[in-house]
Design an enzyme around this catalytic site. Sequence first.
Site: not given
Length: 302
Positions: A70, A139, A13-15, A135, A111-112, A160
Amino acid sequence: MTRLALLVPGGRGQLGSDLAALAGQVGLLHAPGSAELDVTDVGAVDDAVSSFARAARDAGLKPVLVNASAHTAVDAAESEPERAYAINAAGAGRLAKAAVVNGVPMLHVSTDYVFPGDGTRPYEPGDPTGPKSVYGKSKLAGEEEVLGAGERTWVIRTAWVYGATGGNFVKTMAKLEGQRETLSVVDDQRGSPTWSADLAAGLLELAGRVVGDQVPAQRVLHGTNSGETTWYGFTRAIFEELGADPDRVTPCTTADFPRPAPRPAYSVLSGAAWAAAGLTPLRPWREALAAAFATVGNHLRP
């Protein structure tokens, strides 16, 4: 850093991809994607963590698990809560239990969205939570599973996030810039855009501390690029990086674009605990965005 070994579920994934890009700074890195390691499969999780821990120690390295897996489809989670909880809560818990059994410290990315979003100042890690979406609730349940598994587990909340891999807000806005003369973007939600490469570097620094002599006493930390803006302000900055006229972006309200999952109106996360733990503060979000376009801009542009 060569004394570290990292296991990164969600590594495609992204991270996870940005963590994998730091492989040269660690002695061993295994970053399986969801097809390679299904975190909802108890046996697969136990096998993956135990074999990784054994390989790391055989090589004389200190193993750390960084959970980047996630279910991040915020709107889809509203209609498939079972899947969101299976990955974000039960899956995170299984990883944490396996890590504890094998003596592996774990860093869990959250996450926020665990906050209610009605704040007026940056949220500190100990502030009351109160997620409004499936979501966010899944989390938060994952955080509780991870922290409850053992003392050598940490939660790092971020927000974000954008990066070179996968879909994200920056890529979407860059694509729309080439398709529309003007663009209306929400201006009543505030947060801190975070480049995944900066977050990955911060997590690597934290991983080094949890296996060293400077273990953070605070088990919940916030890791975002500093400063804050709205989605409208973020989009104007993206247009600037694209060489486009930011005045083509116009502000609108959340009510103008109803979505299945409620978004937090305010989700700025304080970096005070991160800095107090002796970790390098992540740079300002606008500076990070410029650096992202300078280094991986070919992946961010359509």
